[in-house]
Design a protein around this motif. Structure first.
Motif, short mmCIF file in Angstrom:
data_model
loop_
_atom_site.label_atom_id
_atom_site.label_comp_id
_atom_site.label_asym_id
_atom_site.label_seq_id
_atom_site.Cartn_x
_atom_site.Cartn_y
_atom_site.Cartn_z
N VAL A 27 37.21 34.79 42.52
CA VAL A 27 37.76 33.28 42.55
C VAL A 27 37.39 32.76 42.04
O VAL A 27 36.09 32.26 41.50
N LYS A 28 38.54 31.81 41.66
CA LYS A 28 38.45 30.18 40.70
C LYS A 28 37.84 29.41 41.05
O LYS A 28 38.37 28.53 42.39
N PHE A 66 41.19 32.66 45.42
CA PHE A 66 41.65 34.26 45.19
C PHE A 66 42.35 35.09 44.92
O PHE A 66 43.16 34.94 45.16
N SER A 67 41.19 36.35 44.15
CA SER A 67 42.12 37.07 43.70
C SER A 67 42.24 38.33 43.94
O SER A 67 40.91 38.69 44.68
N THR A 68 42.90 39.37 43.97
CA THR A 68 42.56 40.83 44.06
C THR A 68 41.75 41.38 43.02
O THR A 68 41.55 42.50 43.77
N LYS A 69 41.37 40.84 42.27
CA LYS A 69 40.85 41.59 41.72
C LYS A 69 39.46 41.38 42.43
O LYS A 69 37.98 42.03 41.33
N TRP A 76 33.68 37.31 44.35
CA TRP A 76 33.74 37.53 46.45
C TRP A 76 33.42 39.18 46.51
O TRP A 76 33.10 39.36 47.94
N MET A 77 34.12 40.44 45.98
CA MET A 77 34.50 41.30 46.63
C MET A 77 32.88 42.07 47.04
O MET A 77 32.82 42.08 48.26
N SER A 78 31.98 41.90 46.05
CA SER A 78 31.02 42.30 46.73
C SER A 78 30.25 41.88 47.86
O SER A 78 29.62 42.25 48.51
N ASP A 114 46.07 38.39 48.94
CA ASP A 114 46.80 38.83 47.57
C ASP A 114 47.39 36.69 47.09
O ASP A 114 48.36 36.48 47.07
N GLY A 115 46.17 36.65 46.09
CA GLY A 115 46.57 35.04 45.18
C GLY A 115 46.07 33.57 46.90
O GLY A 115 46.39 32.77 45.85
N PRO A 116 45.89 33.83 47.72
CA PRO A 116 45.30 32.40 48.15
C PRO A 116 44.58 31.94 47.80
O PRO A 116 43.78 31.20 46.84
N ILE A 117 44.63 29.81 48.01
CA ILE A 117 44.32 28.75 47.84
C ILE A 117 43.57 28.11 48.58
O ILE A 117 44.96 27.97 50.22
#
Length: 157
Positions: A151-152, A145-148, A74-76, A130-133
């Motif tokens: 997103v799962k 969502f992941s800080t990496k 998702w970051m891009s 920081d890991g929100p769902i």
């Protein structure tokens, strides 16, 4: 009372930041839960014992690999000038705009809004990644969502 005002919300700035301010009519649709209500919601819908997504137990549904069907970046999209959610998220979640959603940062920090507001302003919500769902009322589809920058995409059981 189950909600606090957005003015009292400790992270209000993510919705009023000068680079991405929300219009007043959308701000009105973001409802931070009180700490007590958020804790109750988290306990009932995410984890009865863990305070955040980094410390989930193996018994909690998000910890079970079988609940997740895919993981995308998702970051891009967040860094781009385009406002849309990543295509993979929109393919996974096909909800009506008026579906109530819960963006769960951690046990004491849960926001309630509508899917239309989240879709339009998802970048604001992810200032804290920081890991929100994300959960939808009476829906099984979920996002983690992941800080990496990933997103799962999954379904909660």
């Amino acid at each position: 009372m189950s909600y606090t005002t957005l003015d009292e919300y400790q992270r209000k700035w993510i919705f009023t930041h000068q680079s991405m301010p929300l219009p007043a009519e959308d701000l009105e649709k973001i409802k931070p839960m009180t700490q007590a209500r958020a804790a109750q919601f988290w306990k009932e819908n995410v984890s009865p014992q863990s305070p955040d997504s980094e410390r989930l137990s193996t018994q909690d549904w998000p910890s079970k690999a079988s609940n997740w069907k895919d993981e995308i970046k998702w970051m891009s999209c967040w860094d781009s000038d385009e406002p849309e959610l990543p295509e993979g998220i929109l393919e996974h979640i096909d909800w009506q705009d008026d579906v109530t959603v819960y963006f769960c940062y951690e046990k004491y920090n849960v926001l309630e809004t509508k899917w239309s507001v989240f879709k339009k302003h998802w970048k604001n919500f992810l200032f804290y990644d920081d890991g929100p769902i994300l959960l939808g009322r009476r829906r099984t589809e979920t996002l983690w969502f992941s800080t990496k920058g990933t997103v799962k995409l999954g379904n909660r059981t």
